[in-house]
Design a protein around this motif. Structure first.
Motif, PDB file in Angstrom:
ATOM      1  N   GLN A  21      26.219  50.553  57.447  1.00  0.00           N
ATOM      2  CA  GLN A  21      25.046  50.043  56.741  1.00  0.00           C
ATOM      3  C   GLN A  21      25.388  49.620  55.313  1.00  0.00           C
ATOM      4  N   GLN A  22      26.169  50.436  54.617  1.00  0.00           N
ATOM      5  CA  GLN A  22      26.553  50.088  53.249  1.00  0.00           C
ATOM      6  C   GLN A  22      27.514  48.902  53.226  1.00  0.00           C
ATOM      7  N   GLN A  23      28.379  48.830  54.227  1.00  0.00           N
ATOM      8  CA  GLN A  23      29.292  47.691  54.320  1.00  0.00           C
ATOM      9  C   GLN A  23      28.510  46.391  54.470  1.00  0.00           C
ATOM     10  N   LEU A  24      27.581  46.350  55.424  1.00  0.00           N
ATOM     11  CA  LEU A  24      26.827  45.129  55.666  1.00  0.00           C
ATOM     12  C   LEU A  24      25.963  44.763  54.464  1.00  0.00           C
ATOM     13  N   ALA A  25      25.386  45.760  53.803  1.00  0.00           N
ATOM     14  CA  ALA A  25      24.570  45.482  52.617  1.00  0.00           C
ATOM     15  C   ALA A  25      25.403  44.858  51.503  1.00  0.00           C
ATOM     16  N   SER A  26      26.661  45.260  51.405  1.00  0.00           N
ATOM     17  CA  SER A  26      27.517  44.760  50.326  1.00  0.00           C
ATOM     18  C   SER A  26      27.796  43.267  50.451  1.00  0.00           C
ATOM     19  N   TYR A  27      27.687  42.719  51.650  1.00  0.00           N
ATOM     20  CA  TYR A  27      27.975  41.300  51.865  1.00  0.00           C
ATOM     21  C   TYR A  27      26.964  40.401  51.152  1.00  0.00           C
ATOM     22  N   ASN A  28      25.787  40.942  50.892  1.00  0.00           N
ATOM     23  CA  ASN A  28      24.729  40.140  50.265  1.00  0.00           C
ATOM     24  C   ASN A  28      24.260  40.723  48.943  1.00  0.00           C
ATOM     25  N   ASP A  29      25.140  41.469  48.295  1.00  0.00           N
ATOM     26  CA  ASP A  29      24.782  42.082  47.013  1.00  0.00           C
ATOM     27  C   ASP A  29      25.672  41.525  45.904  1.00  0.00           C
ATOM     28  N   PRO A  30      25.213  40.494  45.202  1.00  0.00           N
ATOM     29  CA  PRO A  30      26.042  39.880  44.151  1.00  0.00           C
ATOM     30  C   PRO A  30      26.260  40.776  42.948  1.00  0.00           C
ATOM     31  N   ASN A  61      36.620  46.529  50.736  1.00  0.00           N
ATOM     32  CA  ASN A  61      36.191  45.998  52.026  1.00  0.00           C
ATOM     33  C   ASN A  61      36.477  44.502  52.127  1.00  0.00           C
ATOM     34  N   HIS A  62      35.917  43.862  53.148  1.00  0.00           N
ATOM     35  CA  HIS A  62      36.273  42.466  53.419  1.00  0.00           C
ATOM     36  C   HIS A  62      35.785  41.506  52.336  1.00  0.00           C
ATOM     37  N   VAL A  63      34.699  41.867  51.663  1.00  0.00           N
ATOM     38  CA  VAL A  63      34.202  41.000  50.587  1.00  0.00           C
ATOM     39  C   VAL A  63      34.668  41.486  49.221  1.00  0.00           C
ATOM     40  N   MET A  64      35.752  42.273  49.240  1.00  0.00           N
ATOM     41  CA  MET A  64      36.518  42.623  48.039  1.00  0.00           C
ATOM     42  C   MET A  64      35.782  43.547  47.078  1.00  0.00           C
ATOM     43  N   ARG A  65      34.851  44.345  47.621  1.00  0.00           N
ATOM     44  CA  ARG A  65      34.154  45.355  46.838  1.00  0.00           C
ATOM     45  C   ARG A  65      34.611  46.741  47.280  1.00  0.00           C
ATOM     46  N   ILE A  66      34.468  47.704  46.411  1.00  0.00           N
ATOM     47  CA  ILE A  66      34.743  49.095  46.766  1.00  0.00           C
ATOM     48  C   ILE A  66      33.471  49.672  47.378  1.00  0.00           C
ATOM     49  N   VAL A  67      33.509  49.898  48.682  1.00  0.00           N
ATOM     50  CA  VAL A  67      32.325  50.332  49.424  1.00  0.00           C
ATOM     51  C   VAL A  67      32.738  51.422  50.408  1.00  0.00           C
ATOM     52  N   PRO A  68      31.930  52.489  50.528  1.00  0.00           N
ATOM     53  CA  PRO A  68      32.254  53.534  51.506  1.00  0.00           C
ATOM     54  C   PRO A  68      32.381  52.968  52.915  1.00  0.00           C
ATOM     55  N   ASN A  69      33.122  53.645  53.745  1.00  0.00           N
ATOM     56  CA  ASN A  69      33.348  53.180  55.111  1.00  0.00           C
ATOM     57  C   ASN A  69      32.157  53.551  55.991  1.00  0.00           C
ATOM     58  N   ASN A  70      31.025  52.953  55.657  1.00  0.00           N
ATOM     59  CA  ASN A  70      29.761  53.185  56.341  1.00  0.00           C
ATOM     60  C   ASN A  70      29.193  51.824  56.713  1.00  0.00           C
ATOM     61  N   ILE A  76      50.451  39.759  49.920  1.00  0.00           N
ATOM     62  CA  ILE A  76      49.457  40.130  50.928  1.00  0.00           C
ATOM     63  C   ILE A  76      48.587  41.227  50.323  1.00  0.00           C
ATOM     64  N   ILE A  77      47.275  41.040  50.327  1.00  0.00           N
ATOM     65  CA  ILE A  77      46.350  42.047  49.807  1.00  0.00           C
ATOM     66  C   ILE A  77      45.359  42.414  50.908  1.00  0.00           C
ATOM     67  N   GLN A  78      45.198  43.707  51.124  1.00  0.00           N
ATOM     68  CA  GLN A  78      44.285  44.174  52.159  1.00  0.00           C
ATOM     69  C   GLN A  78      43.578  45.443  51.705  1.00  0.00           C
ATOM     70  N   GLY A  79      42.296  45.565  52.016  1.00  0.00           N
ATOM     71  CA  GLY A  79      41.536  46.764  51.686  1.00  0.00           C
ATOM     72  C   GLY A  79      41.489  47.730  52.848  1.00  0.00           C
ATOM     73  N   THR A  80      41.397  49.022  52.536  1.00  0.00           N
ATOM     74  CA  THR A  80      41.381  50.034  53.593  1.00  0.00           C
ATOM     75  C   THR A  80      40.034  50.135  54.292  1.00  0.00           C
ATOM     76  N   ASN A  81      38.957  49.676  53.638  1.00  0.00           N
ATOM     77  CA  ASN A  81      37.617  49.795  54.216  1.00  0.00           C
ATOM     78  C   ASN A  81      37.082  48.464  54.728  1.00  0.00           C
ATOM     79  N   ASP A  82      37.984  47.601  55.134  1.00  0.00           N
ATOM     80  CA  ASP A  82      37.628  46.288  55.678  1.00  0.00           C
ATOM     81  C   ASP A  82      37.243  46.471  57.148  1.00  0.00           C
ATOM     82  N   ILE A  83      35.997  46.122  57.511  1.00  0.00           N
ATOM     83  CA  ILE A  83      35.551  46.294  58.894  1.00  0.00           C
ATOM     84  C   ILE A  83      35.810  45.054  59.738  1.00  0.00           C
TER      85      ILE A  83
END
Length: 228
Positions: free
Chosen positions: A197-206, A186-195, A153-160
């Motif tokens: 706006q930054q979380q949502l931006a990361s979903y579309n940043d290859p 986060n949910h898309v497996m990137r290291i992203v601050p718990n913010n 089981i793998i889970q990130g702490t900043n998964d919204i």
């Protein structure tokens, strides 16, 4: 020869009409591909990995495939309607939240709801409701508890979308599973601050790389299976 060509044309669609989608169909696809790979002598041991909703598909397909191992990545431990309720509660105004919960109640009871407000169409459009009905019947923790093969089981702490509590609940369902919590992922497996706006931006940043620890943990788990 002509008859064979005629029967194969036009080729089948890559996916069925959304109105005909079901969770069982996704599981059947996973089982079919898994069996094909397992029967190929060029391949090594079969490992089933599912991300998010796919983690539920992996857990439901695994008993039919008997893989060497199963990996649940950012998978919910709760029925998905509960996850959606929690997500919407944090973002909708009171009137829309009330209506969304009414729709969820209907879908959970196996009933479609045609009166969907425009702001909720993306989630509850009539064409996707039969799929949601099939999805809401499943209990991810119960499916995970039935697994008899090693699991990670793998889970990130900043998964919204899915929280660490879900990962711990899956671990409770299958105590011999390995649990890895990756700080900052986060949910898309990137290291992203718990913010947000930054979380949502990361979903579309290859260009954002996957969390380095993610690959390390997966490889370590698979290597451990091969050493058994």
């Amino acid at each position: 020869m002509c008859a064979t060509t005629s029967a194969a044309w036009p080729p089948p669609a890559a996916t069925p009409d959304e109105r005909n989608l079901t969770l069982d169909a996704y599981v059947a696809d996973a089982v079919a591909w898994g069996k094909l790979l397992k029967a190929d002598n060029r391949m090594g041991p079969l490992i089933v990995l599912g991300h998010s909703e796919g983690a539920l598909v992996a857990a439901l397909a695994a008993p039919q495939l008997e893989p060497a191992g199963v990996i649940s990545l950012s998978g919910s431990a709760r029925p998905v309607d509960q996850v959606i309720r929690q997500q919407l509660a944090n973002h909708l105004p009171p009137a829309l939240l009330l209506r969304s919960n009414e729709i969820l109640d209907h879908l959970k009871a196996g009933q479609v709801d045609a009166d969907v407000p425009a702001p909720l169409e993306g989630i509850f459009r009539p064409s996707v409701q039969p799929y949601l009905i099939s999805l809401f019947r499943a209990d991810p923790s119960a499916a995970f508890a039935k697994l008899r093969m090693p699991a990670l089981i793998i889970q990130g702490t900043n998964d919204i979308q899915v929280g660490v509590a879900d990962a711990r609940q899956l671990k409770n369902a299958k105590p011999d599973a390995h649990l890895t919590v990756i700080e900052g992922m986060n949910h898309v497996m990137r290291i992203v601050p718990n913010n947000v706006q930054q979380q949502l931006a990361s979903y579309n940043d290859p260009k954002l790389p996957l969390a380095a620890e993610l690959g390390e943990r997966i490889v370590r788990f698979i290597d451990g299976l091969q050493a058994r």
